[in-house]
Every structure is written in structure tokens, then in C-alpha cells.
Write a protein that holds these residues in place. Sequence first.
Motif, PDB file in Angstrom:
ATOM      1  N   UNK A  29     -16.816   4.292 -24.662  1.00 47.18           N
ATOM      2  CA  UNK A  29     -15.624   3.781 -23.977  1.00 47.18           C
ATOM      3  C   UNK A  29     -14.560   4.834 -23.681  1.00 47.18           C
ATOM      4  N   UNK A  30     -14.474   5.878 -24.500  1.00 48.30           N
ATOM      5  CA  UNK A  30     -13.449   6.888 -24.240  1.00 48.30           C
ATOM      6  C   UNK A  30     -13.652   7.571 -22.888  1.00 48.30           C
ATOM      7  N   UNK A  31     -14.879   7.573 -22.385  1.00 52.93           N
ATOM      8  CA  UNK A  31     -15.178   8.206 -21.092  1.00 52.93           C
ATOM      9  C   UNK A  31     -14.591   7.447 -19.920  1.00 52.93           C
ATOM     10  N   UNK A  32     -14.246   6.176 -20.123  1.00 51.23           N
ATOM     11  CA  UNK A  32     -13.717   5.350 -19.034  1.00 51.23           C
ATOM     12  C   UNK A  32     -12.445   5.969 -18.452  1.00 51.23           C
ATOM     13  N   UNK A  33     -11.671   6.653 -19.285  1.00 49.12           N
ATOM     14  CA  UNK A  33     -10.413   7.265 -18.819  1.00 49.12           C
ATOM     15  C   UNK A  33     -10.638   8.241 -17.673  1.00 49.12           C
ATOM     16  N   UNK A  34     -11.828   8.832 -17.606  1.00 48.73           N
ATOM     17  CA  UNK A  34     -12.112   9.814 -16.564  1.00 48.73           C
ATOM     18  C   UNK A  34     -12.549   9.184 -15.246  1.00 48.73           C
ATOM     19  N   UNK A  35     -12.712   7.859 -15.218  1.00 53.62           N
ATOM     20  CA  UNK A  35     -13.253   7.200 -14.025  1.00 53.62           C
ATOM     21  C   UNK A  35     -12.343   6.107 -13.479  1.00 53.62           C
ATOM     22  N   UNK A  36     -11.093   6.116 -13.886  1.00 51.20           N
ATOM     23  CA  UNK A  36     -10.153   5.147 -13.343  1.00 51.20           C
ATOM     24  C   UNK A  36      -9.918   5.465 -11.870  1.00 51.20           C
ATOM     25  N   UNK A  37     -10.129   4.522 -10.953  1.00 49.86           N
ATOM     26  CA  UNK A  37      -9.935   4.795  -9.529  1.00 49.86           C
ATOM     27  C   UNK A  37      -8.535   5.315  -9.233  1.00 49.86           C
ATOM     28  N   UNK A  38      -8.454   6.224  -8.283  1.00 49.76           N
ATOM     29  CA  UNK A  38      -7.179   6.869  -7.969  1.00 49.76           C
ATOM     30  C   UNK A  38      -6.127   5.881  -7.494  1.00 49.76           C
ATOM     31  N   UNK A  39      -6.564   4.774  -6.889  1.00 47.61           N
ATOM     32  CA  UNK A  39      -5.608   3.793  -6.355  1.00 47.61           C
ATOM     33  C   UNK A  39      -5.298   2.668  -7.338  1.00 47.61           C
ATOM     34  N   UNK A  40      -5.745   2.821  -8.589  1.00 47.07           N
ATOM     35  CA  UNK A  40      -5.498   1.797  -9.606  1.00 47.07           C
ATOM     36  C   UNK A  40      -4.603   2.385 -10.698  1.00 47.07           C
ATOM     37  N   UNK A  41      -3.500   1.707 -10.975  1.00 43.78           N
ATOM     38  CA  UNK A  41      -2.546   2.183 -11.970  1.00 43.78           C
ATOM     39  C   UNK A  41      -2.673   1.352 -13.244  1.00 43.78           C
ATOM     40  N   UNK A  42      -3.264   1.936 -14.280  1.00 45.17           N
ATOM     41  CA  UNK A  42      -3.384   1.249 -15.566  1.00 45.17           C
ATOM     42  C   UNK A  42      -2.732   2.094 -16.650  1.00 45.17           C
ATOM     43  N   UNK A  43      -2.370   1.454 -17.747  1.00 46.75           N
ATOM     44  CA  UNK A  43      -1.780   2.143 -18.887  1.00 46.75           C
ATOM     45  C   UNK A  43      -2.740   2.031 -20.062  1.00 46.75           C
ATOM     46  N   UNK A  44      -3.192   3.191 -20.556  1.00 43.73           N
ATOM     47  CA  UNK A  44      -4.120   3.215 -21.675  1.00 43.73           C
ATOM     48  C   UNK A  44      -3.348   3.243 -22.983  1.00 43.73           C
ATOM     49  N   UNK A  45      -3.795   2.431 -23.948  1.00 44.95           N
ATOM     50  CA  UNK A  45      -3.134   2.310 -25.236  1.00 44.95           C
ATOM     51  C   UNK A  45      -4.089   2.719 -26.345  1.00 44.95           C
ATOM     52  N   UNK A  46      -3.575   3.444 -27.344  1.00 44.68           N
ATOM     53  CA  UNK A  46      -4.374   3.836 -28.498  1.00 44.68           C
ATOM     54  C   UNK A  46      -3.707   3.308 -29.761  1.00 44.68           C
ATOM     55  N   UNK A  47      -4.530   2.790 -30.696  1.00 47.23           N
ATOM     56  CA  UNK A  47      -3.980   2.119 -31.877  1.00 47.23           C
ATOM     57  C   UNK A  47      -3.081   3.018 -32.723  1.00 47.23           C
ATOM     58  N   UNK A  48      -3.258   4.342 -32.628  1.00 45.45           N
ATOM     59  CA  UNK A  48      -2.440   5.217 -33.467  1.00 45.45           C
ATOM     60  C   UNK A  48      -1.035   5.439 -32.895  1.00 45.45           C
ATOM     61  N   UNK A  49      -0.677   4.676 -31.867  1.00 48.08           N
ATOM     62  CA  UNK A  49       0.708   4.686 -31.404  1.00 48.08           C
ATOM     63  C   UNK A  49       0.974   5.452 -30.131  1.00 48.08           C
ATOM     64  N   UNK A  50       0.019   5.474 -29.214  1.00 47.98           N
ATOM     65  CA  UNK A  50       0.209   6.154 -27.927  1.00 47.98           C
ATOM     66  C   UNK A  50       0.070   5.131 -26.814  1.00 47.98           C
ATOM     67  N   UNK A  51       1.021   5.130 -25.911  1.00 48.87           N
ATOM     68  CA  UNK A  51       0.987   4.254 -24.751  1.00 48.87           C
ATOM     69  C   UNK A  51       1.087   5.135 -23.508  1.00 48.87           C
TER      70      UNK A  51
END
Length: 211
Positions: A29-51
Motif C-alpha cells: 500500500x505504501x506504493x500507492x502514494x507514487x501513483x496518485x493521478x496528477x488531477x486528483x488532490x488527496x491528503x495522506x495520513x499516517x498514524x504516527x501523526x503526519x497529515x
Amino acid sequence: MAWTRDEMASLAAQDLSDGFYVNLGIGIPTLVANYIPADVDVTLQSENGILGLGPFPLDNEVDADLINAGKQTITELDRTSYTSSADSFGMIRGGHIDLSILGAMEVSETGDLANWMVPGKMVKGPGGAMDLVAGVRRITVLMDHVDKAGVAKFRKACTLPFTGRNVVDKIITNFAIFERPDRESPFQLKKIAPGMDAEGIRKMTEAHYTE
């Protein structure tokens, strides 16, 4: 011919929509961050406190102080923010995360998930997985279709300790994609990897599903 891990991540990324808050699990699943479409704006969250995580760093971008919950190095965005672990889990438990993409050792035909331990093997703890499957609105699993011994991982019933019961909405394996319209319905075979066929998928899958 099976999908590669990068291809599986790319397929999962197609489900991301503008405005989504998304949690990515450890492993594929961590690889998904590299394939987010350029025209889609999403915010990735990590349990250790990163938004607002950025994509994985290139070799010259690695900063050992910037890590996700899986202790992998990440990059920042201009909007990245940091919170306490308590606030991070408040986002998860409060139902504010739209989608979590997780790895799994087993998924049952009724959507049960086992992904945190194998009895008899050392485990540090369940991490955030149980909170994620209880609090996130939708769960997608990325996993190999069979284990190293050739045993199906999409099963009639999980044999390993549960992470959650009836929590998985979509499964992407290296051979096929299964999805269900709601958590009262059976999974349906939605897509097959190039070189595979429906008969082959059926032989390698223990779980009941529809076509």
C-alpha cells in the motif's frame, strides 16, 4: 502473467477522489502514494501523526527524521502538518478518514481481515490496524493471491487472528480484483490480470464470489 506490486498500487490509486483523506498501510500500500493521478488532490495520513505525506523520496531526498508509521522515509509537501499520536488516532476513530489501503495475510469471503500476527511468531503488537478497520469509512486490501506455499489468501474463513470482522470492501491481488457493493453482499470478480482467466482464478481462490 500477474500484476506487479507497482501495478497493483496503480490500480488502487484509481479509486482515489478529490478531497479524500487516505491512510496507507505498510507494504504494497505504501506504493500507492507514487501513483496518485496528477488531477486528483488527496491528503495522506499516517498514524504516527503526519497529515499530508508526499511521495517516497529519491536517494538524494532521504531525510531520516521524516518517517511514516512503517518507519519508511517519506517526503513533505508544502501543506504537511504534524500532530500528536492521540490526535492522529482521533482522526481515525472519529471517522474522518475516507479510505485505508492495507496489506493482509488473509481475507474471508465475508470481508473479515487478518493482517497483524501469525501465532508463534514474534509480533510487536497490532499497531493501528484494528483502529483503522473500525474507524475508516472504506477498506481496500492489497495482497498476493496465494501465499508462499500456494495456499489461497482469499478464503472461506480466516485461520489467523482477526484484525476486524466484515470490514473489507475491495481486494486487489496480483491476479484479480474483487469488490462488493455493500457489506451485506458477496464479493464480485471485477477484473483479471493479463494472461489469467476466470477458471484459473476460481481454482486459486477458496472464497465464494460471484462473476
